[in-house]
Design an enzyme around this catalytic site. Structure first.
Site, PDB file in Angstrom:
ATOM      1  N   GLU A 191     121.263  27.229   7.403  1.00  0.00           N
ATOM      2  CA  GLU A 191     122.831  28.100   7.735  1.00  0.00           C
ATOM      3  C   GLU A 191     122.911  29.400   7.178  1.00  0.00           C
ATOM      4  O   GLU A 191     122.429  29.526   5.817  1.00  0.00           O
ATOM      5  CB  GLU A 191     123.789  27.212   7.396  1.00  0.00           C
ATOM      6  CG  GLU A 191     125.267  27.750   7.522  1.00  0.00           C
ATOM      7  CD  GLU A 191     126.527  26.764   7.263  1.00  0.00           C
ATOM      8  OE1 GLU A 191     125.981  26.106   6.171  1.00  0.00           O
ATOM      9  OE2 GLU A 191     127.621  27.011   7.509  1.00  0.00           O
ATOM     10  N   LYS A 209     129.946  28.073  14.796  1.00  0.00           N
ATOM     11  CA  LYS A 209     130.478  26.802  13.801  1.00  0.00           C
ATOM     12  C   LYS A 209     131.902  26.648  13.971  1.00  0.00           C
ATOM     13  O   LYS A 209     132.606  27.510  14.061  1.00  0.00           O
ATOM     14  CB  LYS A 209     130.324  27.030  12.238  1.00  0.00           C
ATOM     15  CG  LYS A 209     130.660  25.718  11.443  1.00  0.00           C
ATOM     16  CD  LYS A 209     130.361  26.421   9.979  1.00  0.00           C
ATOM     17  CE  LYS A 209     130.202  25.124   8.957  1.00  0.00           C
ATOM     18  NZ  LYS A 209     130.113  25.656   7.581  1.00  0.00           N
ATOM     19  N   CYS A 230     126.189  22.050   9.460  1.00  0.00           N
ATOM     20  CA  CYS A 230     126.562  21.839   8.251  1.00  0.00           C
ATOM     21  C   CYS A 230     127.905  20.974   8.114  1.00  0.00           C
ATOM     22  O   CYS A 230     127.880  19.775   8.420  1.00  0.00           O
ATOM     23  CB  CYS A 230     126.782  22.934   7.327  1.00  0.00           C
ATOM     24  SG  CYS A 230     126.765  22.759   5.484  1.00  0.00           S
TER      25      CYS A 230
END
Ligand SMILES: O=C(O)CCC(=O)C(=O)O
Length: 264
Positions: free
Chosen positions: A47, A116, A150
């Site tokens: 990431e 995200k 994540c």
């Protein structure tokens, strides 16, 4: 198409606030991964590898419209005939900055994109980044696949939805720090077991601004077994997986068919 996939996860140290250094390193790591024997079918990056968590300066550091990443990674894929899930980058879109994954096939064509959707307040993402508005679905040839970034793995309903839509493999680029190693390992394994799919994660390593990233990139099979796991150093984790195992496990314990969605 073969149901086997040879994976290479680039667990790398990121220099927060230095896109130039990170782009150089990323290119060197991609070359290193592509030169492995046997050659990987897909390379995964972690990431925010272009900037790290330099959020105060993110507007200036982010890759404008993801152009630099697209150019470099797409060309690399075409030259090396390999797929790359280009971790995530800080990407500038007009006034906003997103945390975005781009995925390329072996011809260099972009086959997927995801920003995200759950921003991590503990690291102030919500103050600097704009959340995505769509889940991360794509296909690797015939294989339905998904991506979450994540903190997203704390939301089991997202992984379940993607699995119900057919995903057999879930990729998770991350920049996940100490002291929550037990959360990382447990959540990744839980997502694999409950959804009976492969979970393939790539984390960063190293220290940045008082935060220490622990690596432990993992490949977990649909039965929850850890196929490969890194330590806390820079490394490239490799393994070959067989997507046929997903159907076998889903046949053995038919949790999708046994669900009672009208009750919950
Ligand atoms: O959920 C966590 O504990 C870590 C999440 C995180 O570091 C992130 O989303 O960047």
């Amino acid at each position: 198409m073969s149901t086997k996939l040879r994976l290479a996860l680039v667990q790398m140290n990121i220099v927060a606030g230095s896109p130039a250094a990170n782009f150089n390193k990323m290119q060197a790591k991609l070359e290193e991964a592509a030169a492995l024997q046997p050659k990987p079918d897909l390379i995964l990056l972690p990431e925010m590898w272009n900037t790290g968590y330099a959020l105060e300066q993110i507007q200036n550091l982010a890759d404008a419209e993801g152009q630099r990443t697209r150019e470099i990674v797409s060309g690399f894929c075409r030259r090396n005939q390999v797929r790359v899930l280009a971790g995530s980058i800080a990407e500038r879109r007009g006034e906003a900055v997103t945390n975005t994954v781009h995925i390329f096939d072996e011809t260099g064509a972009e086959i997927g994109e995801y920003s995200k959707i759950h921003l991590f307040q503990l690291m102030n993402e919500h103050l600097h980044l704009q959340a995505g508005e769509a889940a991360g679905r794509f296909r690797l040839g015939d294989i339905p696949a998904a991506v979450m970034i994540c903190y997203d793995i704390r939301f089991p309903e997202l992984a379940r939805k993607l699995a119900l839509e057919g995903a057999k493999i879930l990729f998770v680029p991350a920049e996940w720090p100490h002291p929550r190693l037990h959360h990382w390992r447990t959540l990744l394994q839980a997502r694999a077991i409950e959804n009976q799919m492969y979970v393939v994660s790539c984390n960063t390593v190293g220290d940045s601004g008082g935060t220490s990233f622990f690596g432990h990139s993992m490949i977990i099979d649909p039965w929850g077994e850890v196929v490969a796991e890194a330590g806390e150093e820079e490394t490239i984790v490799t393994a070959e997986i067989d997507l046929d195992l997903v159907d076998e496990v889903r046949g053995r314990i038919p949790v999708f068919a046994d669900r009672r969605p009208t009750l919950y």
